[in-house]
Design an enzyme around this catalytic site. Structure first.
Site, PDB file in Angstrom:
ATOM      1  N   THR A 175       0.884  -1.159   0.000  1.00  0.00           N
ATOM      2  CA  THR A 175       0.000   0.000   0.000  1.00  0.00           C
ATOM      3  C   THR A 175       0.919   1.205   0.000  1.00  0.00           C
ATOM      4  O   THR A 175       1.171   1.804   0.999  1.00  0.00           O
ATOM      5  CB  THR A 175      -0.821  -0.058   1.276  1.00  0.00           C
ATOM      6  OG1 THR A 175      -1.427  -1.286   1.354  1.00  0.00           O
ATOM      7  CG2 THR A 175      -1.752   1.063   1.468  1.00  0.00           C
ATOM      8  N   GLU A 254       7.209  -1.734   8.197  1.00  0.00           N
ATOM      9  CA  GLU A 254       6.532  -2.069   9.450  1.00  0.00           C
ATOM     10  C   GLU A 254       7.440  -2.885  10.369  1.00  0.00           C
ATOM     11  O   GLU A 254       7.948  -3.940   9.988  1.00  0.00           O
ATOM     12  CB  GLU A 254       5.241  -2.823   9.161  1.00  0.00           C
ATOM     13  CG  GLU A 254       4.184  -1.923   8.526  1.00  0.00           C
ATOM     14  CD  GLU A 254       2.948  -2.661   8.064  1.00  0.00           C
ATOM     15  OE1 GLU A 254       1.942  -1.981   7.797  1.00  0.00           O
ATOM     16  OE2 GLU A 254       2.985  -3.898   7.954  1.00  0.00           O
ATOM     17  N   ASN A 375       0.791  -6.712  11.814  1.00  0.00           N
ATOM     18  CA  ASN A 375      -0.080  -7.342  10.823  1.00  0.00           C
ATOM     19  C   ASN A 375      -0.981  -8.436  11.406  1.00  0.00           C
ATOM     20  O   ASN A 375      -1.998  -8.787  10.790  1.00  0.00           O
ATOM     21  CB  ASN A 375       0.767  -7.879   9.670  1.00  0.00           C
ATOM     22  CG  ASN A 375       1.273  -6.737   8.814  1.00  0.00           C
ATOM     23  OD1 ASN A 375       0.538  -6.135   8.054  1.00  0.00           O
ATOM     24  ND2 ASN A 375       2.547  -6.401   8.967  1.00  0.00           N
TER      25      ASN A 375
END
Length: 380
Positions: A175, A254, A375
């Site tokens: 994304t 992340e 996640n």
């Protein structure tokens, strides 16, 4: 960061992000722009990507981009296609433009209906200004830091870029959202000729988790307000901006604690070098070793070998943080020193394949418990 001449940007809170942070943004040029677009090759691409390609093939100019964050508007069927078109219509009406002059983008959770009514209510609240920072803040999702870069040409024309992305990063535009704007005067056909090459050497060489988003896009817009420029210098500036953004994208992966840079030389071609570098940067085993400061060069060799490029192990040379680890044969090296050298903000791996003149670079990050934690709980 100040925008180039003729561009304005702004953002507001539409209530799409659960956090209540800004989540609706506009980027606008006072005049129509030449532009180029590259979108994801994911087969489940969102309506905004499909619509972007349609606008690109129409050959007309572009004047504005409207972005919502918090909702990907992907895998939402006919309703999603309608919602994307409606977002363009609403932004166009506010800016007094034709809908075809407005590009749309969405980023966030997949499979949830886009709340168009929130967008309709919030758009009039956006106040456009000369700084791109509010736009950057609004398009962020799991990003920890904003990602902006700029360059100035000798003529005075400027190139300013922003991008968002932290997870689901393995662009294949092939994304992540990236927007580069300039006040240089560059013909549209020139932009479209050169943009893919820049993307291939920058955004397409970034990987956080090997997952290619359904919403990836990279857009380049020029409005000509600063006049003609030397095209070679222009493309160099654009590439510098995109490479800086690519590095920031990888570092903000992340859960990441460090940036991983992989440089491959001696390949039979530049494309093979880029492919080999990306294979190493994407390897979960090597990324985990980087996190643990483990100079396990065998994982680098494994990743080079699976890349599908020409490779002769007895010609390969592998260096880690400037320390030779392998040179066609196993080398004796101080593991404690190599491990300590990996305790840095950036870890550099260099591999010379010894077969040709091809070279390429890729960027990634270490793989940590933080990535799993983020996640595992993304929608819960």
């Amino acid at each position: 960061m100040r925008l180039p001449i003729g561009f304005r940007a702004g953002a507001t809170r539409a209530g799409i992000k659960p956090s209540g942070k800004p989540d609706l943004a506009l980027l606008v040029s006072g005049t129509p722009c030449s532009w180029a677009f590259v979108g994801t090759l994911n087969k489940a691409a969102a309506p905004c990507v499909a619509r972007g390609r349609q606008l690109l093939h129409s050959g007309q100019g572009l004047q504005a981009i409207v972005v919502n964050a918090g909702n990907a508007n992907c895998a939402t069927g006919e309703q999603g296609i309608w919602a994307d078109a409606r977002m363009a219509e609403l932004a166009a009406a506010q800016l007094q433009l034709a809908p075809g002059m407005v590009l749309t983008a969405s980023t966030g959770v997949i499979g949830q209906p886009l709340p168009v009514e929130k967008i309709e209510a919030a758009l009039p609240q956006i106040r456009l200004g000369l700084e791109i920072d509010p736009f950057m803040e609004a398009i962020m999702t799991t990003d920890l830091v904003p990602k902006m870069a700029e360059a100035t040409l000798s003529s005075g024309a400027r190139v300013v870029g922003v991008c968002k992305g932290s997870g689901m990063i393995a662009p294949n535009m092939a994304t992540m959202l990236a927007y580069i704007v300039s006040d240089a005067a560059v013909p549209q056909e020139e932009l479209r000729r050169g943009w893919q090459g820049v993307v291939d050497k920058s955004f397409n060489q970034v990987t956080v988790d090997t997952d290619t988003s359904t919403n990836d896009m990279a857009v380049l817009m020029t409005n000509g307000a600063a006049g003609p420029v030397d095209l070679a210098e222009f493309w160099q500036a654009v590439e510098r901006v995109c490479v800086e953004l690519a590095r920031k994208l990888a570092r903000d992966g992340e859960g990441a604690t460090k940036l991983l840079t992989v440089k491959v030389t001696g390949a039979v071609s530049d494309s093979e070098a880029r492919k080999a570098a990306l294979s190493v940067a994407a390897s979960p085993l090597w990324k985990s070793a980087v996190y643990g400061n483990d100079p396990n060069w065998g994982r680098v060799m494994m990743a080079l070998g699976k890349a599908g490029v020409a490779l002769e192990p007895d010609k390969v040379r592998i260096t880690l943080q400037g320390i030779p680890l392998y040179a066609g044969k196993v080398l004796e090296f101080d593991r404690a020193r190599a491990s300590q050298a990996m305790q840095a903000e950036e870890v550099l791996v260099e591999a010379d394949l010894g077969l040709g003149e091809g070279q390429g670079t890729a960027w990634g990050c270490d793989l940590t418990e933080g990535y799993v934690r983020i996640n595992a709980l993304y929608t819960t």
